[in-house]
Design a protein around this motif. Sequence first.
Motif, PDB file in Angstrom:
ATOM      1  N   ILE A   2      11.127   6.771   5.581  1.00  0.00           N
ATOM      2  CA  ILE A   2      10.753   6.845   4.166  1.00  0.00           C
ATOM      3  C   ILE A   2       9.383   7.508   4.026  1.00  0.00           C
ATOM      4  CG2 ILE A   2      10.081   5.407   2.185  1.00  0.00           C
ATOM      5  CD1 ILE A   2      12.439   3.497   3.198  1.00  0.00           C
ATOM      6  N   ASP A   3       8.479   7.208   4.941  1.00  0.00           N
ATOM      7  CA  ASP A   3       7.168   7.855   4.944  1.00  0.00           C
ATOM      8  C   ASP A   3       7.331   9.369   5.088  1.00  0.00           C
ATOM      9  OD1 ASP A   3       4.364   8.158   5.009  1.00  0.00           O
ATOM     10  OD2 ASP A   3       4.308   7.879   7.181  1.00  0.00           O
ATOM     11  N   ARG A   4       8.211   9.778   5.977  1.00  0.00           N
ATOM     12  CA  ARG A   4       8.472  11.211   6.165  1.00  0.00           C
ATOM     13  C   ARG A   4       9.046  11.820   4.887  1.00  0.00           C
ATOM     14  NH1 ARG A   4      12.777  13.825   6.609  1.00  0.00           N
ATOM     15  NH2 ARG A   4      14.072  12.024   7.079  1.00  0.00           N
ATOM     16  N   MET A   5      10.001  11.123   4.270  1.00  0.00           N
ATOM     17  CA  MET A   5      10.620  11.626   3.036  1.00  0.00           C
ATOM     18  C   MET A   5       9.581  11.822   1.939  1.00  0.00           C
ATOM     19  SD  MET A   5      14.014   9.278   2.798  1.00  0.00           S
ATOM     20  CE  MET A   5      15.065   9.034   4.215  1.00  0.00           C
ATOM     21  N   VAL A   6       8.719  10.834   1.770  1.00  0.00           N
ATOM     22  CA  VAL A   6       7.678  10.940   0.744  1.00  0.00           C
ATOM     23  C   VAL A   6       6.729  12.088   1.090  1.00  0.00           C
ATOM     24  CG1 VAL A   6       5.679   9.778  -0.285  1.00  0.00           C
ATOM     25  CG2 VAL A   6       7.844   8.540  -0.008  1.00  0.00           C
TER      26      VAL A   6
ATOM     27  N   ARG B 223       0.301   5.331   0.686  1.00  0.00           N
ATOM     28  CA  ARG B 223      -0.327   5.548   2.004  1.00  0.00           C
ATOM     29  C   ARG B 223      -1.089   4.309   2.482  1.00  0.00           C
ATOM     30  NH1 ARG B 223       2.794   8.729   3.525  1.00  0.00           N
ATOM     31  NH2 ARG B 223       2.906  10.761   2.595  1.00  0.00           N
ATOM     32  N   ARG B 224      -1.713   3.596   1.557  1.00  0.00           N
ATOM     33  CA  ARG B 224      -2.436   2.372   1.935  1.00  0.00           C
ATOM     34  C   ARG B 224      -1.473   1.210   2.190  1.00  0.00           C
ATOM     35  NH1 ARG B 224      -5.629   3.387  -2.713  1.00  0.00           N
ATOM     36  NH2 ARG B 224      -4.781   1.474  -3.563  1.00  0.00           N
ATOM     37  N   SER B 225      -0.398   1.148   1.432  1.00  0.00           N
ATOM     38  CA  SER B 225       0.529   0.016   1.506  1.00  0.00           C
ATOM     39  C   SER B 225       1.491   0.083   2.679  1.00  0.00           C
ATOM     40  CB  SER B 225       1.353  -0.073   0.216  1.00  0.00           C
ATOM     41  OG  SER B 225       0.532  -0.241  -0.892  1.00  0.00           O
ATOM     42  N   LEU B 226       1.930   1.280   3.021  1.00  0.00           N
ATOM     43  CA  LEU B 226       2.987   1.401   4.026  1.00  0.00           C
ATOM     44  C   LEU B 226       2.619   0.791   5.377  1.00  0.00           C
ATOM     45  CD1 LEU B 226       5.891   2.410   4.340  1.00  0.00           C
ATOM     46  CD2 LEU B 226       4.922   4.497   5.301  1.00  0.00           C
TER      47      LEU B 226
ATOM     48  N   ILE C 221       8.510   9.305 -11.895  1.00  0.00           N
ATOM     49  CA  ILE C 221       8.552   9.111 -13.345  1.00  0.00           C
ATOM     50  C   ILE C 221       7.275   9.584 -14.033  1.00  0.00           C
ATOM     51  CG2 ILE C 221       8.588   7.333 -15.137  1.00  0.00           C
ATOM     52  CD1 ILE C 221      10.560   5.801 -13.499  1.00  0.00           C
ATOM     53  N   ASN C 222       6.149   9.441 -13.366  1.00  0.00           N
ATOM     54  CA  ASN C 222       4.862   9.753 -13.984  1.00  0.00           C
ATOM     55  C   ASN C 222       4.098  10.761 -13.129  1.00  0.00           C
ATOM     56  OD1 ASN C 222       2.466   9.768 -15.368  1.00  0.00           O
ATOM     57  ND2 ASN C 222       1.860   7.703 -14.773  1.00  0.00           N
ATOM     58  N   PRO C 223       4.431  12.035 -13.232  1.00  0.00           N
ATOM     59  CA  PRO C 223       3.755  13.034 -12.401  1.00  0.00           C
ATOM     60  C   PRO C 223       2.229  13.011 -12.530  1.00  0.00           C
ATOM     61  CG  PRO C 223       5.663  14.005 -13.467  1.00  0.00           C
ATOM     62  CD  PRO C 223       5.477  12.632 -14.065  1.00  0.00           C
ATOM     63  N   ALA C 224       1.714  12.637 -13.698  1.00  0.00           N
ATOM     64  CA  ALA C 224       0.261  12.576 -13.876  1.00  0.00           C
ATOM     65  C   ALA C 224      -0.358  11.488 -13.000  1.00  0.00           C
ATOM     66  CB  ALA C 224      -0.085  12.336 -15.343  1.00  0.00           C
ATOM     67  N   GLY C 225       0.397  10.443 -12.698  1.00  0.00           N
ATOM     68  CA  GLY C 225      -0.098   9.363 -11.856  1.00  0.00           C
ATOM     69  C   GLY C 225       0.394   9.439 -10.422  1.00  0.00           C
ATOM     70  N   ALA C 226       1.049  10.539 -10.085  1.00  0.00           N
ATOM     71  CA  ALA C 226       1.665  10.664  -8.760  1.00  0.00           C
ATOM     72  C   ALA C 226       0.644  10.629  -7.631  1.00  0.00           C
ATOM     73  CB  ALA C 226       2.503  11.935  -8.679  1.00  0.00           C
ATOM     74  N   ASP C 227      -0.507  11.246  -7.826  1.00  0.00           N
ATOM     75  CA  ASP C 227      -1.514  11.250  -6.757  1.00  0.00           C
ATOM     76  C   ASP C 227      -2.014   9.840  -6.468  1.00  0.00           C
ATOM     77  OD1 ASP C 227      -1.300  13.981  -6.398  1.00  0.00           O
ATOM     78  OD2 ASP C 227      -3.051  14.453  -7.646  1.00  0.00           O
ATOM     79  N   ASP C 228      -2.261   9.072  -7.525  1.00  0.00           N
ATOM     80  CA  ASP C 228      -2.697   7.684  -7.337  1.00  0.00           C
ATOM     81  C   ASP C 228      -1.600   6.859  -6.668  1.00  0.00           C
ATOM     82  OD1 ASP C 228      -5.167   8.207  -8.472  1.00  0.00           O
ATOM     83  OD2 ASP C 228      -4.565   7.506 -10.468  1.00  0.00           O
ATOM     84  N   ALA C 229      -0.363   7.075  -7.095  1.00  0.00           N
ATOM     85  CA  ALA C 229       0.759   6.340  -6.502  1.00  0.00           C
ATOM     86  C   ALA C 229       0.932   6.725  -5.035  1.00  0.00           C
ATOM     87  CB  ALA C 229       2.042   6.612  -7.285  1.00  0.00           C
ATOM     88  N   ARG C 230       0.750   7.995  -4.731  1.00  0.00           N
ATOM     89  CA  ARG C 230       0.873   8.456  -3.344  1.00  0.00           C
ATOM     90  C   ARG C 230      -0.211   7.813  -2.473  1.00  0.00           C
ATOM     91  NH1 ARG C 230       4.068  12.492  -1.631  1.00  0.00           N
ATOM     92  NH2 ARG C 230       4.389  13.202  -3.758  1.00  0.00           N
TER      93      ARG C 230
ATOM     94  N   GLN D 130       8.236  -3.724  -4.313  1.00  0.00           N
ATOM     95  CA  GLN D 130       6.909  -3.235  -4.685  1.00  0.00           C
ATOM     96  C   GLN D 130       6.721  -1.800  -4.199  1.00  0.00           C
ATOM     97  OE1 GLN D 130       4.300  -6.245  -3.112  1.00  0.00           O
ATOM     98  NE2 GLN D 130       4.984  -7.764  -4.606  1.00  0.00           N
ATOM     99  N   LEU D 131       7.171  -1.531  -2.984  1.00  0.00           N
ATOM    100  CA  LEU D 131       7.094  -0.166  -2.466  1.00  0.00           C
ATOM    101  C   LEU D 131       7.950   0.769  -3.318  1.00  0.00           C
ATOM    102  CD1 LEU D 131       5.895   1.552  -0.119  1.00  0.00           C
ATOM    103  CD2 LEU D 131       8.099   1.235   1.028  1.00  0.00           C
ATOM    104  N   TYR D 132       9.136   0.319  -3.683  1.00  0.00           N
ATOM    105  CA  TYR D 132      10.026   1.109  -4.533  1.00  0.00           C
ATOM    106  C   TYR D 132       9.320   1.454  -5.845  1.00  0.00           C
ATOM    107  CZ  TYR D 132      14.312   2.505  -6.972  1.00  0.00           C
ATOM    108  OH  TYR D 132      15.271   3.212  -7.662  1.00  0.00           O
ATOM    109  N   PHE D 133       8.679   0.461  -6.437  1.00  0.00           N
ATOM    110  CA  PHE D 133       7.986   0.683  -7.704  1.00  0.00           C
ATOM    111  C   PHE D 133       6.904   1.752  -7.548  1.00  0.00           C
ATOM    112  CE2 PHE D 133       4.819  -0.223 -10.962  1.00  0.00           C
ATOM    113  CZ  PHE D 133       5.612  -0.234 -12.095  1.00  0.00           C
ATOM    114  N   ILE D 134       6.156   1.682  -6.466  1.00  0.00           N
ATOM    115  CA  ILE D 134       5.097   2.673  -6.213  1.00  0.00           C
ATOM    116  C   ILE D 134       5.697   4.076  -6.101  1.00  0.00           C
ATOM    117  CG2 ILE D 134       3.408   3.472  -4.501  1.00  0.00           C
ATOM    118  CD1 ILE D 134       2.941   0.449  -3.844  1.00  0.00           C
ATOM    119  N   VAL D 135       6.763   4.205  -5.325  1.00  0.00           N
ATOM    120  CA  VAL D 135       7.393   5.518  -5.127  1.00  0.00           C
ATOM    121  C   VAL D 135       8.021   5.997  -6.434  1.00  0.00           C
ATOM    122  CG1 VAL D 135       9.168   6.780  -3.840  1.00  0.00           C
ATOM    123  CG2 VAL D 135       7.726   5.106  -2.661  1.00  0.00           C
ATOM    124  N   GLN D 136       8.591   5.083  -7.178  1.00  0.00           N
ATOM    125  CA  GLN D 136       9.193   5.423  -8.466  1.00  0.00           C
ATOM    126  C   GLN D 136       8.166   6.054  -9.406  1.00  0.00           C
ATOM    127  OE1 GLN D 136      11.640   2.356 -10.669  1.00  0.00           O
ATOM    128  NE2 GLN D 136       9.724   2.196 -11.783  1.00  0.00           N
TER     129      GLN D 136
END
Length: 147
Positions: free
Chosen positions: A101-105, A79-82, A66-75, A56-62
């Motif tokens: 991984i948090d640092r990488m993101v 932040r809430r999920s980690l 894949i979807n730069p327009a949705g990147a802010d929401d995914a980010r 699930q975390l992978y999907f969020i980061v993915q």
Amino acid sequence: MTNTLKISLKPNEKIYINGAVIRVDRKVTIELMNDVQFLLESHVIQADQASTPLRQLYFIVQVMLINPAGADDAREMFRRSLPLLIASFEDAEICSALKQIDRMVGEDHIYEALKAIRSLYPLERRALGGNDDVPGAPRPLAVGARY
């Protein structure tokens, strides 16, 4: 990227580069000559494949890649999920890796974060009792869910 990167693709294979989906019609080699965010089709998971907390975390980061327009929401979802995910694992190696991984993101190294998450799948399988791919096995409903 200090060096160029060559990627070979098979006919009809897709690659996601900076949010663009590219499909090739024949075997090709692409040379990436500068910094880009990319993901090979074989590394993309669908929502229904996000059947464990780390998937699930992978999907969020993915989605960030894949979807730069949705990147802010995914980010924001990341932040809430980690913290919930870190709290749900007792395995110190997984928790330590999740902090990296948090640092990488945070540094926008999305591909590296995805690679690191994939490397944790065997540890997660062990931590969850090895039932990752067993039909009918209980599945978490959300990141951070506990059994």
